[in-house]
Design an enzyme around this catalytic site. Structure first.
Site, PDB file in Angstrom:
ATOM      1  N   ASP A   1       0.869  -1.167   0.000  1.00  0.00           N
ATOM      2  CA  ASP A   1       0.000   0.000   0.000  1.00  0.00           C
ATOM      3  C   ASP A   1       0.921   1.237   0.000  1.00  0.00           C
ATOM      4  OD1 ASP A   1      -2.337   1.663   0.720  1.00  0.00           O
ATOM      5  OD2 ASP A   1      -1.394   1.737   2.692  1.00  0.00           O
TER       6      ASP A   1
ATOM      7  N   ASP B   1       0.013   5.172   1.055  1.00  0.00           N
ATOM      8  CA  ASP B   1      -0.109   6.119   2.170  1.00  0.00           C
ATOM      9  C   ASP B   1      -0.186   5.400   3.509  1.00  0.00           C
ATOM     10  OD1 ASP B   1      -0.559   9.013   1.094  1.00  0.00           O
ATOM     11  OD2 ASP B   1      -1.663   7.689  -0.247  1.00  0.00           O
TER      12      ASP B   1
ATOM     13  N   ASP C   1      -1.993  -0.302   5.724  1.00  0.00           N
ATOM     14  CA  ASP C   1      -2.390   0.287   7.012  1.00  0.00           C
ATOM     15  C   ASP C   1      -3.864   0.608   7.127  1.00  0.00           C
ATOM     16  OD1 ASP C   1      -2.323   2.448   5.114  1.00  0.00           O
ATOM     17  OD2 ASP C   1      -2.464   3.802   6.830  1.00  0.00           O
TER      18      ASP C   1
HETATM   19  O1  LIG Z   1      -4.492   3.174  -0.430  1.00  0.00           O
HETATM   20  P1  LIG Z   1      -3.561   4.237   0.036  1.00  0.00           P
HETATM   21  O2  LIG Z   1      -2.326   4.368  -0.787  1.00  0.00           O
HETATM   22  O3  LIG Z   1      -3.258   4.101   1.511  1.00  0.00           O
HETATM   23  O4  LIG Z   1      -4.379   5.599  -0.162  1.00  0.00           O
HETATM   24  C1  LIG Z   1      -5.472   5.904   0.706  1.00  0.00           C
HETATM   25  C2  LIG Z   1      -5.707   7.384   0.699  1.00  0.00           C
HETATM   26  O5  LIG Z   1      -4.433   7.962   0.999  1.00  0.00           O
HETATM   27  C3  LIG Z   1      -4.311   9.372   0.931  1.00  0.00           C
HETATM   28  O6  LIG Z   1      -4.938   9.957   2.059  1.00  0.00           O
HETATM   29  C4  LIG Z   1      -4.361   9.600   3.298  1.00  0.00           C
HETATM   30  O7  LIG Z   1      -3.004  10.074   3.344  1.00  0.00           O
HETATM   31  C5  LIG Z   1      -2.852  11.521   3.286  1.00  0.00           C
HETATM   32  C6  LIG Z   1      -1.379  11.833   3.239  1.00  0.00           C
HETATM   33  O8  LIG Z   1      -0.700  11.299   4.324  1.00  0.00           O
HETATM   34  C7  LIG Z   1      -3.561  12.147   4.503  1.00  0.00           C
HETATM   35  O9  LIG Z   1      -3.440  13.557   4.462  1.00  0.00           O
HETATM   36  C8  LIG Z   1      -5.036  11.732   4.474  1.00  0.00           C
HETATM   37  O10 LIG Z   1      -5.692  12.214   5.634  1.00  0.00           O
HETATM   38  C9  LIG Z   1      -5.168  10.201   4.439  1.00  0.00           C
HETATM   39  O11 LIG Z   1      -6.521   9.813   4.295  1.00  0.00           O
HETATM   40  C10 LIG Z   1      -4.850   9.908  -0.364  1.00  0.00           C
HETATM   41  O12 LIG Z   1      -4.796  11.314  -0.343  1.00  0.00           O
HETATM   42  C11 LIG Z   1      -6.250   9.381  -0.633  1.00  0.00           C
HETATM   43  O13 LIG Z   1      -6.712   9.854  -1.881  1.00  0.00           O
HETATM   44  C12 LIG Z   1      -6.192   7.875  -0.649  1.00  0.00           C
HETATM   45  O14 LIG Z   1      -7.478   7.346  -0.920  1.00  0.00           O
END
Ligand SMILES: O=P(O)(O)OC[C@H]1O[C@H](O[C@H]2O[C@H](CO)[C@@H](O)[C@H](O)[C@H]2O)[C@H](O)[C@@H](O)[C@@H]1O
Length: 375
Positions: free
Chosen positions: A128, A130, A331
């Site tokens: 993954d 983020d 995560d």
């Molecule tokens: O599947 P992932 O790669 O884990 O993506 C899931 C979402 O991640 C991002 O948002 C998350 O991370 C951001 C940066 O650290 C944070 O600011 C935010 O609050 C989190 O939800 C991304 O911006 C999303 O579009 C993804 O869906």
């Protein structure tokens, strides 16, 4: 640890030295060589997904009664649990220790055990983005990956087929990771791309060939492509309807949309939920999921990160093989679909949950944070 060549994916032959990072692999390794399946009906009985209420009229009541607000509040560790210096309290430490001892052992302390199980097997690695490869930050556009993490991913990808599976758009996550030798599945697996020179061989593949940044042909698999015009329309409506709310951010993830409320004052979270509900309630082909301080809107198709993992294993010819060990590190709630597929499906493997707080998961092992994914 030694890796035998002559396979489409290398085989682990010995236990490696204990490492303090799941992505740390040392020594001389040999590189590995290596009709749209969009199902129509929603078959998600998974209670992580919240059904959008359709028939009621009081929007605020809907938002409250359907549990949106509770889910919004619990969607990321509250700041009280981990303090500013990242020093957790004794009680928190104790419950985290118990959690790792009794339920989800740390992948670091059990690294040797995992590697001995991997002996003689070909590994397929799914990561993954983020919260796993990059730390969670306030501003989604600034979730950069460290160069050390990039080097570690690049290194493992020399030996094992490696895929990034993200909720972000494929382009965006590719831009962050920047490694052309990986498989990428953006939009929660709804936009899959092979590395240049590798094809996606799958019976359900209506193959689209596209050109990557280096002008090379890559294969794409996009099971939700028919939803694109609708998603674009909904994106515009969401931007418009939330523009007065301070701190809200609507992110275009191509086949899905993220509405971030991390930087919105908590007193306005209801308003965010109301506005999102108001827009998507007229689209029965959309559903809503919760991530970390984010509402995620996506098409109602039977596809998720778990399906993307299965698709990639099948494309790589690594499905249903006793000598293959898929490992997925993630995560977020949406990673649970992939953990479940590896735990319960025919492609037995390990889910590794990245979490600094105890929680229930379909994963088998845990890591505390991205720094433990790579030190
Ligand atoms: O599947 P992932 O790669 O884990 O993506 C899931 C979402 O991640 C991002 O948002 C998350 O991370 C951001 C940066 O650290 C944070 O600011 C935010 O609050 C989190 O939800 C991304 O911006 C999303 O579009 C993804 O869906």
């Amino acid at each position: 640890m030694d890796i035998k060549s002559g396979h489409s994916s290398p085989v682990m032959t010995d236990s490696p030295p204990i490492s303090n990072s799941i992505l740390t692999i040392r020594q001389n390794r040999l590189p590995y060589s290596s009709s749209a399946a969009a199902a129509t009906a929603l078959s998600q009985n998974n209670n992580l997904f919240l059904t959008v209420p359709r028939k009621k009229t009081g929007i605020l009541d809907d938002v409250k009664s359907s549990g949106w607000l509770d889910a919004m509040k619990s969607s990321s560790p509250p700041p009280a649990i981990v303090n500013k210096d990242n020093i957790s309290s004794d009680a928190t430490d104790m419950s985290y220790r118990e959690w790792t001892q009794l339920k989800y052992p740390s992948a670091l302390t059990t690294f040797e055990k995992i590697m001995s199980f991997a002996k003689g097997k070909r590994i397929a690695l799914f990561l993954d983005y983020d919260g796993t490869l990059s730390p969670i930050v306030e501003e989604p556009d600034c979730a950069y990956m460290s160069s050390a993490m990039r080097a570690a991913v690049q290194n493992v990808a020399k030996y094992f087929p490696t895929a990034i599976i993200s909720g972000r758009s494929r382009d965006k996550v590719y831009e962050f990771v920047g490694l052309s030798e990986l498989y990428y599945a953006g939009s929660h697996g709804m936009d899959i791309m092979s590395p240049a020179g590798e094809s996606l061989n799958h019976e359900h593949l209506s193959r689209t060939v596209s050109v990557n940044e280096q002008g090379k042909d890559v294969n794409l698999f996009q099971p939700a492509s028919e939803f694109l015009p609708m998603i674009d329309k909904v994106l515009c409506s969401l931007v418009e309807s939330t523009k007065g709310i301070d701190g809200v951010k609507v992110e275009d993830n191509k086949f899905c949309i993220s509405v971030h409320y991390r930087n919105v004052e908590e007193k306005n979270w209801t308003l965010v939920a109301q506005r999102v509900d108001y827009v998507i309630r007229t689209y029965p082909n959309l559903r809503l999921t919760h991530g970390r301080k984010v509402l995620e809107i996506r098409p109602v198709i039977d596809w998720d990160k778990g399906k993307a993992v299965t698709f990639l294993l099948e494309s790589l010819g690594l499905n249903n093989c006793d000598d293959v060990l898929p490992i997925y590190v993630g995560d977020d709630r949406t990673d649970e679909d992939a953990f479940k597929v590896l735990r319960d499906g025919p492609n037995h493997g390990y889910g590794v949950l990245v979490s600094a707080v105890p929680k229930d998961s379909n994963a088998v092992y845990s890591l505390r944070d991205p720094s433990e994914v790579n030190l």
